[in-house]
Design a protein around this motif. Structure first.
Motif, PDB file in Angstrom:
ATOM      1  N   LEU A   1       6.128  14.246   3.750  1.00 33.58           N
ATOM      2  CA  LEU A   1       6.069  13.463   2.518  1.00 33.58           C
ATOM      3  C   LEU A   1       7.084  13.897   1.461  1.00 33.58           C
ATOM      4  CD1 LEU A   1       2.224  12.954   2.061  1.00 33.58           C
ATOM      5  CD2 LEU A   1       3.907  11.339   2.907  1.00 33.58           C
TER       6      LEU A   1
ATOM      7  N   GLU B   1      11.483   9.302   4.985  1.00 28.03           N
ATOM      8  CA  GLU B   1      10.095   9.103   4.586  1.00 28.03           C
ATOM      9  C   GLU B   1       9.862   9.703   3.206  1.00 28.03           C
ATOM     10  OE1 GLU B   1       6.834   8.730   7.624  1.00 28.03           O
ATOM     11  OE2 GLU B   1       7.890  10.478   8.413  1.00 28.03           O
ATOM     12  N   GLY B   2       8.734   9.346   2.605  1.00 25.77           N
ATOM     13  CA  GLY B   2       8.260  10.013   1.410  1.00 25.77           C
ATOM     14  C   GLY B   2       9.221  10.047   0.247  1.00 25.77           C
TER      15      GLY B   2
ATOM     16  N   GLN C   1       7.427   3.069  -0.414  1.00 24.94           N
ATOM     17  CA  GLN C   1       6.600   3.711   0.593  1.00 24.94           C
ATOM     18  C   GLN C   1       5.122   3.559   0.245  1.00 24.94           C
ATOM     19  OE1 GLN C   1       7.473   5.058   3.448  1.00 24.94           O
ATOM     20  NE2 GLN C   1       9.673   5.472   3.252  1.00 24.94           N
TER      21      GLN C   1
ATOM     22  N   TYR D   1       1.323   5.469   1.723  1.00 27.29           N
ATOM     23  CA  TYR D   1       0.720   6.424   2.642  1.00 27.29           C
ATOM     24  C   TYR D   1      -0.784   6.524   2.377  1.00 27.29           C
ATOM     25  CZ  TYR D   1       5.383   8.052   3.882  1.00 27.29           C
ATOM     26  OH  TYR D   1       6.674   8.105   4.335  1.00 27.29           O
TER      27      TYR D   1
ATOM     28  N   VAL E   1       0.127   6.393  -2.756  1.00 25.47           N
ATOM     29  CA  VAL E   1      -0.587   7.306  -1.860  1.00 25.47           C
ATOM     30  C   VAL E   1      -2.085   7.155  -2.099  1.00 25.47           C
ATOM     31  CG1 VAL E   1      -0.905   9.689  -1.114  1.00 25.47           C
ATOM     32  CG2 VAL E   1       1.338   8.940  -1.956  1.00 25.47           C
TER      33      VAL E   1
ATOM     34  N   LYS F   1       1.041   4.891   8.744  1.00 27.41           N
ATOM     35  CA  LYS F   1       1.297   5.547   7.470  1.00 27.41           C
ATOM     36  C   LYS F   1       0.174   6.482   7.033  1.00 27.41           C
ATOM     37  CE  LYS F   1       5.382   4.094   6.418  1.00 27.41           C
ATOM     38  NZ  LYS F   1       6.472   5.048   6.154  1.00 27.41           N
ATOM     39  N   LYS F   2      -0.714   6.838   7.957  1.00 33.41           N
ATOM     40  CA  LYS F   2      -1.744   7.792   7.552  1.00 33.41           C
ATOM     41  C   LYS F   2      -1.284   9.208   7.872  1.00 33.41           C
ATOM     42  CE  LYS F   2      -4.972   7.828  11.520  1.00 33.41           C
ATOM     43  NZ  LYS F   2      -6.379   7.587  11.898  1.00 33.41           N
ATOM     44  N   VAL F   3      -1.606  10.113   6.969  1.00 31.85           N
ATOM     45  CA  VAL F   3      -1.246  11.521   7.099  1.00 31.85           C
ATOM     46  C   VAL F   3      -2.551  12.317   7.064  1.00 31.85           C
ATOM     47  CG1 VAL F   3       0.011  13.458   6.087  1.00 31.85           C
ATOM     48  CG2 VAL F   3       0.953  11.135   5.925  1.00 31.85           C
TER      49      VAL F   3
END
Length: 389
Positions: free
Chosen positions: A45, A51-52, A62, A64, A282, A309-311
């Motif tokens: 991220l 990304e991020g 973005q 997330y 986010v 897009k899940k962390v």
């Protein structure tokens, strides 16, 4: 105790310890002193170029979903994201959403974002610092060019800012309709209050080009958000990061609520050129809850985008927890102005005993270790346990 990797003064250490005793993560600017683990998630991220936050600086949008179980450090992690965004010259906005259906109401989402804006140069909170700086740095003769290049020429925000610049230049603005004169601070208040969804006196509305007791909900709040984002960029910041905590914790899902479409709409705008460029949203919450919510929609496109897009925050290791104990011990040493007698072996013993109480390291969480290391009712906290050494 092993050598501490950081230096800190008592005025910084004491508030951190106070928050830890209460089960509250440190403020973003202090998170560096207590953070452990989660390097891979931070790298994705904050450091990966496509990304991020890095992609925001290059102009991307973005979205997330940062997920983890209760007590496993989600709030710590988003405070880390907040500070990394600040370090990278980005505006941030963080707030709790107890019911995700709120995002089906664009007004509620928009006003929460703009009211909670914080700036990397510590200018304050909300829109007042942004528009004050705008007036200080933008010449009225250059305003039309900026409005055209940034895409808000002819939008209601153009008229508001034009009148605000006039008031700032002259020190006041005459409102003929009400036969009153407002000073520059009153016009600034009218503009920022309107854009934050707050009540504005009639003469203030007239001063910024509105009629009646108008309200921003009658217009397209997403357009306002895009234009405010444009001003953020014009004034030299590199992006806007929006962190929405507790977004799914209390939701009873309703397919008719409009939430599904709002999530799709928000996701699409993050990847459509000219929409939410330089913005990152986010959503933070429990993984099982979010998985269930997304599955219940039966919306394949939303499901695919969510999973991409899940962390998911990984489990901390025993070494991470030992590091946490040692960091707390160092804070206690500084706060009490005395050396805490805690060896690395003793720090590991605290972790081992706590893990045993909860059924193993995988069942131990940062919250459990910090608040209930002995798993007893009214247990002493980790801070107290170390302070008594």
């Amino acid at each position: 105790m092993s050598q501490s990797p950081f230096s800190i003064d008592p005025d910084t250490a004491i508030p951190i310890l106070t928050r830890l005793q209460q089960g509250v993560p440190p403020e973003p600017e202090s998170i560096q002193y207590i953070r452990v683990g989660r390097k891979d998630e931070e790298r994705r991220l904050c450091d990966k170029p496509i990304e991020g936050l890095q992609s925001l600086k290059r102009g991307s949008g973005q979205i997330y979903f940062v997920l983890g179980d209760f007590g496993y450090g989600k709030s710590f992690f988003i405070n880390l994201l907040s500070q990394r965004a600040t370090d990278m010259n980005m505006v941030r906005s963080r707030f709790d959403l107890q019911d995700i259906q709120d995002i089906a109401d664009k007004t509620d989402l928009y006003t929460n974002i703009v009211r909670n804006i914080r700036y990397p140069d510590e200018r304050g909170e909300g829109l007042v610092p942004l528009f004050r700086r705008f007036c200080e740095e933008v010449d009225r003769s250059d305003f039309d060019r900026i409005a055209t290049e940034r895409g808000f020429y002819g939008h209601p925000i153009y008229n508001m800012l034009s009148n605000l610049l006039e008031a700032w230049e002259k020190g006041q603005l005459r409102v003929e309709k009400d036969e009153v004169t407002l000073d520059q601070s009153q016009v600034l208040t009218a503009v920022t209050s309107y854009l934050q969804g707050e009540d504005v006196p009639l003469e203030g509305l007239h001063a910024i080009g509105k009629v009646g007791f108008d309200h921003i909900s009658k217009e397209d709040e997403y357009e306002y958000l895009q234009h405010i984002r444009s001003l953020v960029l014009e004034l030299g910041y590199d992006g806007v990061v929006v962190l929405l905590d507790e977004a799914a914790e209390q939701l009873e899902w309703s397919p008719d609520s409009g939430t599904t479409q709002r999530l799709i709409d928000l996701y699409n705008k993050c990847f459509q050129q000219g929409k939410f460029d330089h913005m990152m949203f986010v959503f933070v919450g429990n993984q099982d809850k979010w998985d269930t919510l997304i599955d219940e929609t039966g919306h394949q496109a939303l499901s695919d985008r969510y999973r991409a897009k899940k962390v998911v925050l990984g489990e901390l290791t025993e070494e991470d927890y030992v590091d946490l104990v040692e960091r707390v011990a160092h804070l206690v040493t500084v706060a009490h102005d005395r050396s805490v007698s805690l060896t690395e072996t003793e720090a590991r013993e605290i972790v081992t005993n706590a893990a045993s109480e909860y059924g193993g390291v995988s069942e131990l969480s940062p919250r459990r270790l910090l608040l209930f290391p002995r798993r007893k009712e009214n247990d002493t906290t980790l801070v107290d346990l170390i302070s008594d050494k």
